[in-house]
Motif scaffolding. Structure first.
Motif, short mmCIF file in Angstrom:
data_model
loop_
_atom_site.label_atom_id
_atom_site.label_comp_id
_atom_site.label_asym_id
_atom_site.label_seq_id
_atom_site.Cartn_x
_atom_site.Cartn_y
_atom_site.Cartn_z
N LEU A 22 0.82 -1.21 0.00
CA LEU A 22 0.00 0.00 0.00
C LEU A 22 0.86 1.27 0.00
O LEU A 22 0.47 2.28 -0.58
CB LEU A 22 -0.95 0.01 1.19
N LYS A 23 2.01 1.21 0.65
CA LYS A 23 2.90 2.38 0.61
C LYS A 23 3.32 2.69 -0.82
O LYS A 23 3.51 3.85 -1.17
CB LYS A 23 4.15 2.13 1.47
N SER A 25 1.55 1.62 -3.68
CA SER A 25 0.44 1.76 -4.63
C SER A 25 -0.63 2.77 -4.24
O SER A 25 -1.46 3.13 -5.08
CB SER A 25 -0.23 0.39 -4.83
N ASN A 26 -0.65 3.25 -3.01
CA ASN A 26 -1.73 4.12 -2.55
C ASN A 26 -1.12 5.39 -1.93
O ASN A 26 -0.58 5.34 -0.82
CB ASN A 26 -2.59 3.35 -1.54
N HIS A 28 -2.50 8.04 -0.63
CA HIS A 28 -3.12 8.46 0.63
C HIS A 28 -2.58 7.63 1.79
O HIS A 28 -2.25 8.16 2.85
CB HIS A 28 -4.64 8.36 0.54
N PHE A 29 -2.49 6.31 1.59
CA PHE A 29 -1.93 5.44 2.62
C PHE A 29 -0.49 5.86 2.92
O PHE A 29 -0.10 5.95 4.09
CB PHE A 29 -1.97 3.97 2.18
N MET A 75 -7.65 0.84 6.51
CA MET A 75 -7.26 0.73 5.10
C MET A 75 -6.64 -0.63 4.82
O MET A 75 -6.86 -1.22 3.75
CB MET A 75 -6.29 1.85 4.73
N ALA A 79 -8.04 -3.64 2.21
CA ALA A 79 -7.22 -3.97 1.03
C ALA A 79 -7.28 -5.45 0.70
O ALA A 79 -7.52 -6.29 1.49
CB ALA A 79 -5.76 -3.57 1.28
#
Length: 79
Positions: A22-23, A25-26, A28-29, A75, A79
């Motif tokens: 997530l770091k 690909s996202n 906001h995350f 989050m 996921a």
């Protein structure tokens, strides 16, 4: 006194791979993760006596850290 770090990977070890993914690909995350890391680092510096501040300020930082952890955890679960 031993100061305990609250890195997200340590707090949520079962999500270590998802945290990494997530770091990357996202955005906001990643932003929330960076905020969490920065606040955790500041809390540690205060608790180690490297920085001085009021107890109220420190407690406020800890509340912010917990709020960010809850948001990040939500989050990760989604996921």
């Amino acid at each position: 006194m031993i100061i305990e770090r609250h890195s997200l990977a340590k707090e949520l070890p079962e999500f270590k791979e998802q945290i990494h993914n997530l770091k990357i690909s996202n955005a906001h995350f990643a932003k929330l993760f960076d905020e969490y890391h920065n606040i955790d680092h500041e809390v540690i510096r205060i608790e180690e006596g490297i920085e001085n501040t009021s107890d109220e300020y420190l407690e406020g930082l800890k509340k912010q850290r917990l709020d960010l952890k809850d948001k990040l955890f939500d989050m990760l679960k989604a996921a």
